[in-house]
Design a protein around this motif. Sequence first.
Motif: not given
Lengths: 374, 226
Positions: A282, A285-287, A369, A374
């Motif tokens: 997660q 993904i956010l990065k 990701a 991921a």
Amino acid sequence: MQLAIAEIRRRRGRWASIIGAVAFIVFLVLILAALADGLFIGSTGAFRNSDADAYVYSADGRRSLVRSALPVEDLESVTSVEGVADAGALGILLATAATDGDLFDIAVIGHLPGRVGEPTALTAGRRPATGEQFVGLADMSLRDKGIELGSLVLLTGSAQPVEVVGFVSDARYLLADTLWVTLETWESLRFEIRPETVGGGSVAQAFPIAVSGGAGVEAVTAAIDAALGTTETVTIDEAILSLPGVEQQASTFTAIIVVSFVVVGIVIALFFALITLEKRGQLAILKAIGSSNYLLLRGVLIQALIATVAGYVLGFALSRLLALVLPPAVPVEFLAGTARTLFLATIVMGALGAVLSFRRIIRIDPASALGGEA
Amino acid sequence: MTALTVNDVTKVYGSGHTAVRALCHADLELSDNEFLALLGPSGSGKTTLLSVIGGLLSPTEGSVTIGDTALTELSKKEQTRFRANRVGFVFQGFNLVPFLTARENLTVMASISDAPRSEIEDRTDQLLEELGLADRHDNLPEELSGGERQRVAIGRALVSDPDLILVDEPTASLDTELGTQVVQLLASEIKSRGKAGIMVTHDLRMVEYTDRTVRILDGELLDGPG
């Protein structure tokens, strides 16, 4: 911010467990600190609750009220040392007392009314007059033993009781309840209860000293010892720490409290290490979608702050609940200053624990990701 | 206008005897309003190319320019910021934030991108409506079907109004029918906004919804569906 708070709100179970763990340690630490404060206050009131800046002991007394012996006539020489504004005299007698047949331990302290060294906080009644025989000030803790104004306290081994004419607060000595009488009364009681002390003239065991405005305490203590030659004069702080057991108690409790705080840090660090590991995907993904490290690390810090503040509040509430049901004989004192210090320490340890997961978060590769890794 | 230029990009993983050439002198151009399929078997280098284009990986050689920004010349930090504002991602297997509702998975971009929160919120409501998620906006990902989750992911990729949308195997976790619906929706959302998009897929059936197909094999780009 939104992410950090939403995670706590929607993953209540796991956050409740970390808040619970912090609360439990905080509760433990607050109780330990209250005990440490209670022991300190109960042990040192007779010294702290006075206007004295320093205490004169006999050189061979090794800073102990019980071992020290000073001829009362030396008081004049002490008073005449430059920088001494006022000097009193103290003597101690550990005894057993009875009121209506109940026996209890008591420390009878002889003092000079109106001179430095007497307890400052008179809460009821009056002080004995200079030279007034067989009247005394009782510490408020003696009220639990049924003693009131006008009560007669009979010491085991003495024929004449002491009448309580006033009450003082926070004037205990080594957790014993105290009865403050004039030095003359103290001497009479001492001769009666400890016949071996008869002879050798009038003695006191310490001279409390007040230093005049401009004089330095250290300089005055040195001047007294130089003038008398047979004394050891120490500042009030040194005198308090030299009371039997006080320094050892303080350092033992401090060690336990420090270790407990290290545990707070470790618990928070492990918790964040685990959830960071679990959220790797997660976070990647956010990065990838553009979250900066700063944003993610700030979120972790906010979460650590929420967990430690909530844990502290809960632990604090629990400690107060326990205080309500503790028997009065347990010497606990909840001090606002201690609570504030421990609050700050909890937050700092929580933040340090959270910071340990920073490297792990920074090292997560946003490229992971893509490609279903991921 | 040219939305993307990939110029002579080579990517080598490792070094010496263990070096693996994942991309070999790749050249690619993409115009605004163009949706391209990048078709290739697994291990062909398509994910590497997508990562390089998205600024997630630095190429060993060559350059990537998105609009008028030379992405490969930006620092890591600048690339992160660039992705937040100018590139939208749709990942394989949905990859939504599990503890945020459908709506929050979109509005979270307000704290990531530089766009004003009100703008992100207006666009979120509009996108949820268009994607048929208006009545599911308050549900957590675990309460949504696979198709709904992928639609939320499409919404997240578009909500910050990026210039380029990068899509990684969007049908990998869906059955054919759902997969087709999602790709159709994706194509129409990208086209209706005049954006450029690249979809990595190994599913030949999906290419009919794109404007152009580029095949990739052993790190080399070959035009046409083959």
